[in-house]
Design a protein around this motif. Structure first.
Motif, PDB file in Angstrom:
ATOM      1  N   ARG A 140      -4.472  -6.167   1.787  1.00  0.00           N
ATOM      2  CA  ARG A 140      -3.330  -5.589   1.082  1.00  0.00           C
ATOM      3  C   ARG A 140      -3.608  -5.651  -0.411  1.00  0.00           C
ATOM      4  O   ARG A 140      -3.520  -6.712  -1.028  1.00  0.00           O
ATOM      5  CB  ARG A 140      -2.093  -6.390   1.432  1.00  0.00           C
ATOM      6  CG  ARG A 140      -0.822  -5.827   0.970  1.00  0.00           C
ATOM      7  CD  ARG A 140       0.316  -6.648   1.573  1.00  0.00           C
ATOM      8  NE  ARG A 140       1.475  -6.571   0.750  1.00  0.00           N
ATOM      9  CZ  ARG A 140       2.440  -5.682   0.937  1.00  0.00           C
ATOM     10  NH1 ARG A 140       2.364  -4.849   1.936  1.00  0.00           N
ATOM     11  NH2 ARG A 140       3.473  -5.649   0.133  1.00  0.00           N
ATOM     12  N   VAL A 141      -3.919  -4.517  -0.998  1.00  0.00           N
ATOM     13  CA  VAL A 141      -4.186  -4.417  -2.429  1.00  0.00           C
ATOM     14  C   VAL A 141      -3.028  -3.679  -3.077  1.00  0.00           C
ATOM     15  O   VAL A 141      -2.565  -2.664  -2.561  1.00  0.00           O
ATOM     16  CB  VAL A 141      -5.514  -3.654  -2.683  1.00  0.00           C
ATOM     17  CG1 VAL A 141      -5.768  -3.485  -4.163  1.00  0.00           C
ATOM     18  CG2 VAL A 141      -6.677  -4.375  -2.018  1.00  0.00           C
ATOM     19  N   LEU A 142      -2.544  -4.197  -4.193  1.00  0.00           N
ATOM     20  CA  LEU A 142      -1.442  -3.563  -4.920  1.00  0.00           C
ATOM     21  C   LEU A 142      -1.951  -3.050  -6.261  1.00  0.00           C
ATOM     22  O   LEU A 142      -2.774  -3.702  -6.904  1.00  0.00           O
ATOM     23  CB  LEU A 142      -0.307  -4.553  -5.156  1.00  0.00           C
ATOM     24  CG  LEU A 142       0.334  -5.169  -3.914  1.00  0.00           C
ATOM     25  CD1 LEU A 142       1.394  -6.175  -4.314  1.00  0.00           C
ATOM     26  CD2 LEU A 142       0.915  -4.095  -3.024  1.00  0.00           C
ATOM     27  N   CYS A 143      -1.424  -1.901  -6.684  1.00  0.00           N
ATOM     28  CA  CYS A 143      -1.819  -1.363  -7.989  1.00  0.00           C
ATOM     29  C   CYS A 143      -1.290  -2.259  -9.105  1.00  0.00           C
ATOM     30  O   CYS A 143      -1.917  -2.399 -10.151  1.00  0.00           O
ATOM     31  CB  CYS A 143      -1.344   0.077  -8.158  1.00  0.00           C
ATOM     32  SG  CYS A 143       0.444   0.306  -8.015  1.00  0.00           S
ATOM     33  N   SER A 144      -0.141  -2.895  -8.886  1.00  0.00           N
ATOM     34  CA  SER A 144       0.401  -3.904  -9.798  1.00  0.00           C
ATOM     35  C   SER A 144       1.416  -4.735  -9.019  1.00  0.00           C
ATOM     36  O   SER A 144       1.947  -4.286  -8.003  1.00  0.00           O
ATOM     37  CB  SER A 144       1.063  -3.259 -11.017  1.00  0.00           C
ATOM     38  OG  SER A 144       2.289  -2.668 -10.661  1.00  0.00           O
ATOM     39  N   GLU A 145       1.696  -5.920  -9.505  1.00  0.00           N
ATOM     40  CA  GLU A 145       2.673  -6.789  -8.835  1.00  0.00           C
ATOM     41  C   GLU A 145       4.084  -6.187  -8.881  1.00  0.00           C
ATOM     42  O   GLU A 145       4.908  -6.472  -8.039  1.00  0.00           O
ATOM     43  CB  GLU A 145       2.684  -8.179  -9.468  1.00  0.00           C
ATOM     44  CG  GLU A 145       1.435  -8.997  -9.168  1.00  0.00           C
ATOM     45  CD  GLU A 145       1.274  -9.274  -7.681  1.00  0.00           C
ATOM     46  OE1 GLU A 145       2.272  -9.560  -6.998  1.00  0.00           O
ATOM     47  OE2 GLU A 145       0.131  -9.192  -7.209  1.00  0.00           O
ATOM     48  N   GLU A 146       4.336  -5.342  -9.869  1.00  0.00           N
ATOM     49  CA  GLU A 146       5.655  -4.729 -10.033  1.00  0.00           C
ATOM     50  C   GLU A 146       5.789  -3.415  -9.269  1.00  0.00           C
ATOM     51  O   GLU A 146       6.789  -2.711  -9.417  1.00  0.00           O
ATOM     52  CB  GLU A 146       5.946  -4.476 -11.517  1.00  0.00           C
ATOM     53  CG  GLU A 146       6.059  -5.733 -12.351  1.00  0.00           C
ATOM     54  CD  GLU A 146       4.705  -6.310 -12.734  1.00  0.00           C
ATOM     55  OE1 GLU A 146       3.749  -5.538 -12.927  1.00  0.00           O
ATOM     56  OE2 GLU A 146       4.604  -7.528 -12.822  1.00  0.00           O
ATOM     57  N   CYS A 147       4.814  -3.046  -8.473  1.00  0.00           N
ATOM     58  CA  CYS A 147       4.848  -1.769  -7.757  1.00  0.00           C
ATOM     59  C   CYS A 147       6.090  -1.714  -6.868  1.00  0.00           C
ATOM     60  O   CYS A 147       6.364  -2.624  -6.089  1.00  0.00           O
ATOM     61  CB  CYS A 147       3.590  -1.594  -6.909  1.00  0.00           C
ATOM     62  SG  CYS A 147       3.571  -0.050  -5.979  1.00  0.00           S
ATOM     63  N   LYS A 148       6.845  -0.618  -6.988  1.00  0.00           N
ATOM     64  CA  LYS A 148       8.078  -0.448  -6.223  1.00  0.00           C
ATOM     65  C   LYS A 148       7.852   0.232  -4.883  1.00  0.00           C
ATOM     66  O   LYS A 148       8.721   0.227  -4.032  1.00  0.00           O
ATOM     67  CB  LYS A 148       9.076   0.365  -7.043  1.00  0.00           C
ATOM     68  CG  LYS A 148       9.493  -0.320  -8.322  1.00  0.00           C
ATOM     69  CD  LYS A 148      10.382   0.572  -9.141  1.00  0.00           C
ATOM     70  CE  LYS A 148      10.716  -0.057 -10.474  1.00  0.00           C
ATOM     71  NZ  LYS A 148      11.455   0.869 -11.328  1.00  0.00           N
ATOM     72  N   GLY A 149       6.707   0.874  -4.719  1.00  0.00           N
ATOM     73  CA  GLY A 149       6.377   1.494  -3.445  1.00  0.00           C
ATOM     74  C   GLY A 149       6.994   2.864  -3.271  1.00  0.00           C
ATOM     75  O   GLY A 149       7.358   3.538  -4.230  1.00  0.00           O
ATOM     76  N   LEU A 150       7.122   3.277  -2.021  1.00  0.00           N
ATOM     77  CA  LEU A 150       7.669   4.583  -1.663  1.00  0.00           C
ATOM     78  C   LEU A 150       9.069   4.417  -1.096  1.00  0.00           C
ATOM     79  O   LEU A 150       9.371   3.415  -0.445  1.00  0.00           O
ATOM     80  CB  LEU A 150       6.789   5.254  -0.608  1.00  0.00           C
ATOM     81  CG  LEU A 150       5.336   5.495  -0.975  1.00  0.00           C
ATOM     82  CD1 LEU A 150       4.582   6.064   0.218  1.00  0.00           C
ATOM     83  CD2 LEU A 150       5.208   6.417  -2.167  1.00  0.00           C
ATOM     84  N   CYS A 151       9.889   5.413  -1.306  1.00  0.00           N
ATOM     85  CA  CYS A 151      11.223   5.424  -0.696  1.00  0.00           C
ATOM     86  C   CYS A 151      11.038   5.580   0.811  1.00  0.00           C
ATOM     87  O   CYS A 151      10.283   6.441   1.267  1.00  0.00           O
ATOM     88  CB  CYS A 151      12.058   6.583  -1.247  1.00  0.00           C
ATOM     89  SG  CYS A 151      13.640   6.785  -0.396  1.00  0.00           S
ATOM     90  N   SER A 152      11.695   4.752   1.573  1.00  0.00           N
ATOM     91  CA  SER A 152      11.531   4.793   3.031  1.00  0.00           C
ATOM     92  C   SER A 152      12.206   6.014   3.662  1.00  0.00           C
ATOM     93  O   SER A 152      11.991   6.308   4.832  1.00  0.00           O
ATOM     94  CB  SER A 152      12.087   3.517   3.657  1.00  0.00           C
ATOM     95  OG  SER A 152      13.455   3.385   3.365  1.00  0.00           O
ATOM     96  N   ILE A 153      13.006   6.732   2.894  1.00  0.00           N
ATOM     97  CA  ILE A 153      13.706   7.898   3.432  1.00  0.00           C
ATOM     98  C   ILE A 153      13.025   9.202   3.012  1.00  0.00           C
ATOM     99  O   ILE A 153      12.597   9.993   3.835  1.00  0.00           O
ATOM    100  CB  ILE A 153      15.182   7.882   3.006  1.00  0.00           C
ATOM    101  CG1 ILE A 153      15.847   6.635   3.586  1.00  0.00           C
ATOM    102  CG2 ILE A 153      15.900   9.147   3.474  1.00  0.00           C
ATOM    103  CD1 ILE A 153      17.192   6.322   3.032  1.00  0.00           C
ATOM    104  N   CYS A 154      12.888   9.416   1.705  1.00  0.00           N
ATOM    105  CA  CYS A 154      12.325  10.690   1.236  1.00  0.00           C
ATOM    106  C   CYS A 154      10.843  10.602   0.900  1.00  0.00           C
ATOM    107  O   CYS A 154      10.187  11.626   0.765  1.00  0.00           O
ATOM    108  CB  CYS A 154      13.098  11.214   0.037  1.00  0.00           C
ATOM    109  SG  CYS A 154      12.890  10.253  -1.478  1.00  0.00           S
TER     110      CYS A 154
END
Length: 161
Positions: free
Chosen positions: A113-127
């Protein structure tokens, strides 16, 4: 990256140090390794066993586990193991090829599991929009239309915190 171990088998007190660059690794997985891979380490022979310590470092291109955007990760591995010298001689002869060993360890130790940054919010699970770049109202709509909307205030109504 072959290392001749014939001298080690003859002399128990001898250590062979190595510092090599390794290129040409191709990954079938969701990352690509930038070259060169730096491998430093030491081999020695002790009580009929070939022992080694290696430090492997490289940079890999991959995707963020939250937002699926391309990102880069630096990986550093310390590997320590031992092998019966008969097994090494049977598999490699007097030339111990550490390239396959390094390749296997890279595959086994690539971060899952690699993250672009620790603050990454990710993708909306709906749209599916990238929440790092834009905002959406899907989450507020989800609670207002949800069959579980009545439970939204349950904790505050029950007095439990």
């Amino acid at each position: 990256m072959k290392i001749n171990i014939a001298e080690l088998i003859k002399n128990d007190s001898k250590h062979i140090a190595f510092d090599q660059q390794c290129e040409g690794f191709v990954s079938e997985y969701d990352y690509s390794i930038r070259t060169p891979i730096t491998v430093t380490g030491e081999l020695w022979y002790e009580n009929n066993i070939l022992k080694f310590f290696m430090h492997v470092s490289y940079i890999a291109d991959t995707v963020c586990a939250r937002c699926l955007e391309p990102c880069v990760t630096e990986v550093s591995l310390d590997l320590e193991d031992d092998v019966l010298h008969e097994d090494v001689l049977e598999a490699y002869g007097a030339d111990f090829d550490i390239k396959e060993l390094v390749r296997d360890q890279i595959i086994l130790n690539m971060p899952l599991r690699v993250l672009c940054s620790e603050e990454c919010k990710g993708l909306c699970s709906i749209c599916g929009c990238n929440l790092n770049n834009q905002t959406c109202d899907c989450m507020s709509e989800q609670y207002s239309n949800s069959q579980f909307a009545a439970l939204q205030d349950w904790q505050s109504k029950s007095g439990k915190e």
